[in-house]
Write an enzyme that holds these catalytic residues in place. Structure first.
Site, short mmCIF file in Angstrom:
data_model
loop_
_atom_site.label_atom_id
_atom_site.label_comp_id
_atom_site.label_asym_id
_atom_site.label_seq_id
_atom_site.Cartn_x
_atom_site.Cartn_y
_atom_site.Cartn_z
N TYR A 126 0.83 -1.21 0.00
CA TYR A 126 0.00 0.00 0.00
C TYR A 126 0.87 1.26 0.00
CZ TYR A 126 -4.38 -2.53 0.66
OH TYR A 126 -5.47 -3.33 0.49
N GLU A 174 -7.77 -6.54 5.85
CA GLU A 174 -7.04 -7.70 5.34
C GLU A 174 -6.24 -8.39 6.43
OE1 GLU A 174 -4.98 -6.00 1.99
OE2 GLU A 174 -6.89 -5.43 1.08
N GLN A 187 -7.05 -16.80 -10.13
CA GLN A 187 -7.99 -17.40 -9.19
C GLN A 187 -8.85 -18.44 -9.90
OE1 GLN A 187 -7.90 -13.71 -9.02
NE2 GLN A 187 -6.39 -13.99 -7.41
N TYR A 188 -8.99 -19.60 -9.25
CA TYR A 188 -9.87 -20.66 -9.74
C TYR A 188 -10.77 -21.11 -8.60
CZ TYR A 188 -6.71 -21.01 -13.75
OH TYR A 188 -5.96 -20.73 -14.86
N SER A 189 -12.05 -21.23 -8.89
CA SER A 189 -12.99 -21.71 -7.87
C SER A 189 -12.67 -23.16 -7.53
CB SER A 189 -14.42 -21.62 -8.39
OG SER A 189 -14.77 -20.29 -8.69
N GLY A 233 -21.53 -22.02 -18.59
CA GLY A 233 -20.19 -22.46 -18.96
C GLY A 233 -19.37 -22.91 -17.77
N GLY A 292 -18.67 -21.32 -15.29
CA GLY A 292 -19.23 -20.82 -14.04
C GLY A 292 -19.85 -21.92 -13.20
N THR A 305 -18.24 -24.18 -11.77
CA THR A 305 -17.29 -24.70 -10.78
C THR A 305 -17.63 -24.35 -9.33
OG1 THR A 305 -15.81 -22.87 -11.37
CG2 THR A 305 -15.38 -25.02 -12.37
N PRO A 306 -17.85 -23.07 -8.95
CA PRO A 306 -18.15 -22.81 -7.54
C PRO A 306 -19.51 -23.36 -7.12
CG PRO A 306 -18.45 -20.80 -8.82
CD PRO A 306 -17.82 -21.81 -9.73
N GLY A 347 -12.65 -12.39 -12.42
CA GLY A 347 -11.82 -11.24 -12.76
C GLY A 347 -12.19 -10.03 -11.91
#
Length: 403
Positions: free
Chosen positions: A94, A136, A206-208, A275, A277, A279-280, A396
């Site tokens: 930061y 965070e 990132q991948y679910s 599509g 989508g 996965t999660p 994204g």
């Protein structure tokens, strides 16, 4: 911040609306010129497409518009914070961002950037950085306090690689150190980091998690991208498909994300995917099935055709064995055999499912391309569904603002 400074920040809102993306593009170019090592941390595909610059411009504008009471942005802060901890972003980053953002304001606005405006934005940024890094820090603490929790990058071994459709392959990822993993919340994602020779950079994506929660492994199900001009995301996905095999090592961060199935959910659930989508939502469905969830579960999925319909057999088996689960599938191109099996032709449209019961007390989860999400969201709202019961995940940078 002083009252006078907040007034100055509010006065810059029209400028941000007009030139926000110009400012953020300049900022990223400036920062990467002075700190090229940060290109390994930022998604260069989103930089190339302009999505990251747009997302940052929208975030800065929203902050300026709510400078009188930034706490109203807590949901946005959490969503961004979840992405940040998945990329191992820390407080020291930061400081770098702030230095180059303030310098960019001075250089882009020129004479219009009076000392008072620069001081006001410096104070505003420091306030925002404290808010973000503080939130965070709490998220990192939560990760380490979970069973088998950790933070930062950890090496994982590909234990199994399995083809799920003509485009989607699953990777079963086990800790290389032989340890356990923290069970994810259904719907969360993990970050995977690979070295891309084409860019001579490390890049994270990132991948679910597509499996139900457990402590042995994470499963991600990745779509292979086609075309000659792939952005960085496509390069990472395709490198997984083409070059990462069983027993290879990849770096992962712990599960993150707030698009999740609440552990105490006690209502009908409708899952709507387009599509990859799927996965999660598949993780959510598997979790509900394993817990013998008693409420009705409705699954709606749309894809191009049968060849790209991942997990089709598994989903059909669930529908056959679980009386509380019903399924509606749309193919853009359906064969006569598909139609005989109950598949509907065309894009997924809830209005074309006569038997669909949109219960007012149900919770609705949507994942897919942005256009897909917008259509499903607005169709649900038009059908009388409570906006507070509709949740969506946009892959994204977050650009949609629907709720």
């Amino acid at each position: 911040m002083k009252t006078e400074q907040k007034i100055l920040i509010t006065a810059t809102v029209p400028v941000l609306k007009e030139n926000g993306v110009l400012l953020t593009k300049y900022f990223y170019n400036r920062m990467f010129t002075h700190h090229p090592e940060l290109r390994n941390m930022f998604n260069m595909g989103n930089q190339q497409s302009g999505k990251q610059q747009t997302a940052l411009a929208m975030a800065v504008l929203a902050y300026a518009e709510h400078i009188a009471d930034p706490t109203v942005l807590i949901p946005v802060v959490d969503r961004i914070g979840q992405k940040h901890i998945s990329l191992d972003i820390r407080p020291e980053h930061y400081i770098i961002v702030g230095r180059h953002l303030i310098a960019s304001i001075q250089e882009v606005l020129g004479d219009a950037a009076s000392p008072e405006i620069v001081d006001a934005w410096t104070a505003a940024y420091n306030q925002l950085a404290a808010l973000m890094s503080g939130h965070e820090a709490n998220l990192y603490e939560q990760q380490t306090n979970r069973t088998n929790g950790w933070t930062g990058w950890r090496p994982f071994k590909v234990g199994k690689k399995m083809l799920e459709s003509a485009e989607i392959t699953s990777f079963y990822l086990y800790p290389a150190d032989g340890g356990k993993v923290t069970p994810h919340q259904p719907g969360q994602f993990i970050s995977v980091r690979l070295f891309l020779p084409q860019l001579n950079l490390k890049q994270a994506r990132q991948y679910s998690v597509s499996s139900a929660p457990g402590n042995e492994y994470y499963r991600i199900s990745v779509k292979k991208e086609k075309g000659t001009n792939l952005d960085t995301d496509g390069m990472i996905s395709n490198r997984l498909h083409d070059f990462i095999n069983e027993n290879d090592i990849v770096d992962l961060t712990a599960p993150a994300g707030n698009f999740t199935l609440a552990p105490d959910i006690d209502a009908p659930v409708t899952l709507i995917s387009g599509g990859v989508g799927i996965t999660p939502l598949l993780s959510m469905l598997n979790s509900l099935v394993e817990s013998d969830y008693s409420h009705p579960i409705t699954w709606l999925h749309g894809c191009r055709d049968e060849s790209v319909h991942a997990f089709r057999n598994q989903l059909n088996d669930i529908v056959k064995t679980k009386t509380n689960v019903q399924q509606h599938v749309f193919y853009n191109q359906a064969t006569d055999e598909n139609k005989d099996a109950g598949v509907l032709e065309g894009f997924l449209d809830i209005n074309k499912v006569p038997s669909l019961n949109l219960r007012p007390d149900a919770h609705y989860f949507i994942c897919g391309p942005s256009v897909f999400i917008q259509k499903q969201y607005h169709d649900l709202v038009d059908a009388g569904v409570n906006k507070q019961h509709i949740y969506f995940e946009e892959f994204g940078p977050q650009l949609l603002s629907l709720n």
